[in-house]
Design a protein around this motif. Sequence first.
Motif, short mmCIF file in Angstrom:
data_model
loop_
_atom_site.label_atom_id
_atom_site.label_comp_id
_atom_site.label_asym_id
_atom_site.label_seq_id
_atom_site.Cartn_x
_atom_site.Cartn_y
_atom_site.Cartn_z
N MET A 180 0.84 -1.18 0.00
CA MET A 180 0.00 0.00 0.00
C MET A 180 0.89 1.24 0.00
N LYS A 181 0.58 2.17 -0.85
CA LYS A 181 1.36 3.38 -0.99
C LYS A 181 0.93 4.39 0.05
N LYS A 182 1.91 5.01 0.76
CA LYS A 182 1.60 6.05 1.74
C LYS A 182 1.46 7.38 1.03
N LYS A 183 0.57 8.21 1.53
CA LYS A 183 0.41 9.53 0.94
C LYS A 183 0.45 10.58 2.04
N LEU A 184 0.94 11.75 1.68
CA LEU A 184 1.02 12.87 2.60
C LEU A 184 -0.37 13.49 2.71
N GLU A 185 -0.94 13.49 3.94
CA GLU A 185 -2.29 14.01 4.12
C GLU A 185 -2.31 15.49 4.47
N VAL A 186 -1.22 16.01 5.05
CA VAL A 186 -1.17 17.41 5.47
C VAL A 186 0.08 18.03 4.86
N GLN A 187 -0.09 19.15 4.17
CA GLN A 187 1.00 19.81 3.46
C GLN A 187 2.08 20.31 4.42
N ALA A 188 3.34 20.19 4.03
CA ALA A 188 4.47 20.68 4.81
C ALA A 188 4.46 22.21 4.81
N ILE A 189 5.03 22.80 5.88
CA ILE A 189 5.17 24.25 5.92
C ILE A 189 6.65 24.62 5.85
N GLU A 190 6.94 25.79 5.33
CA GLU A 190 8.32 26.22 5.17
C GLU A 190 8.91 26.70 6.49
N ASN A 191 8.18 27.57 7.21
CA ASN A 191 8.63 28.10 8.50
C ASN A 191 7.41 28.18 9.43
N GLY A 192 7.63 27.89 10.71
CA GLY A 192 6.53 28.00 11.66
C GLY A 192 6.58 26.92 12.72
N SER A 193 5.39 26.56 13.21
CA SER A 193 5.27 25.59 14.29
C SER A 193 4.22 24.55 13.96
N VAL A 194 4.48 23.34 14.42
CA VAL A 194 3.51 22.26 14.30
C VAL A 194 3.23 21.77 15.72
N ILE A 195 1.96 21.77 16.08
CA ILE A 195 1.54 21.20 17.37
C ILE A 195 0.94 19.85 17.04
N ASP A 196 1.61 18.80 17.47
CA ASP A 196 1.22 17.43 17.11
C ASP A 196 0.79 16.67 18.37
N HIS A 197 0.12 15.57 18.15
CA HIS A 197 -0.33 14.68 19.24
C HIS A 197 -1.31 15.36 20.18
N ILE A 198 -2.20 16.15 19.62
CA ILE A 198 -3.29 16.75 20.38
C ILE A 198 -4.41 15.72 20.44
N ALA A 199 -5.01 15.53 21.61
CA ALA A 199 -6.12 14.58 21.71
C ALA A 199 -7.21 14.97 20.73
N THR A 230 -3.08 25.29 9.14
CA THR A 230 -3.64 24.02 8.71
C THR A 230 -4.00 23.24 9.96
N ILE A 231 -5.23 22.75 10.02
CA ILE A 231 -5.64 21.94 11.16
C ILE A 231 -6.12 20.60 10.65
N GLY A 232 -5.63 19.56 11.27
CA GLY A 232 -6.07 18.21 10.95
C GLY A 232 -6.85 17.67 12.14
N LEU A 233 -8.03 17.19 11.90
CA LEU A 233 -8.87 16.65 12.97
C LEU A 233 -9.06 15.16 12.76
N LEU A 280 -4.00 17.93 14.88
CA LEU A 280 -2.70 18.51 14.55
C LEU A 280 -2.95 19.94 14.08
N ILE A 281 -2.07 20.86 14.48
CA ILE A 281 -2.17 22.26 14.04
C ILE A 281 -0.81 22.69 13.48
N LYS A 282 -0.83 23.28 12.28
CA LYS A 282 0.37 23.85 11.67
C LYS A 282 0.14 25.34 11.49
N ILE A 283 1.06 26.16 11.99
CA ILE A 283 0.95 27.60 11.90
C ILE A 283 2.19 28.13 11.21
#
Length: 151
Positions: A1-20, A41-44, A56-59
Amino acid sequence: MKKKLEVQAIENGSVIDHIAAGKGVKILKFFQLTDTNQKITIGLNLPTGGSTTKDLIKIENTQITGVQANQLALFAPDATINLIDDYDVVKKFKVELPEAISGVLACPNSNCISHNEPVDSLFYIKQKQQIKLKCHYCEKSFATSFFKELD
């Protein structure tokens, strides 16, 4: 199975990961992260690899500070912060509950002096498992469920 990137990368900033799962939008609102013109970008309910999900939150162009990370620990005690520069993670750290939190939450005790005097609220972390906070001014202790900002 091929993996795909679900959330776009950011050039500069912060990623808050592992939020309940379910806490991401509350964190955006509480920290007023949408009050800027930066791309967010917010992933729910993203899969974690196991049977659970996370938010996940990317700012972009915003660096989460240590103080903000410690405040974030009230909402997402298992979160990690990734600081991004030129698409690379330059620093990664877990949030930690500080010994005290100032100016973030209002005391649930309506008789507390902090509601009528020009002082910042101040709470001491009394219990780290199932977080309990003790108000510096009225000395009453509260579970996080008593703070409307956390509901």
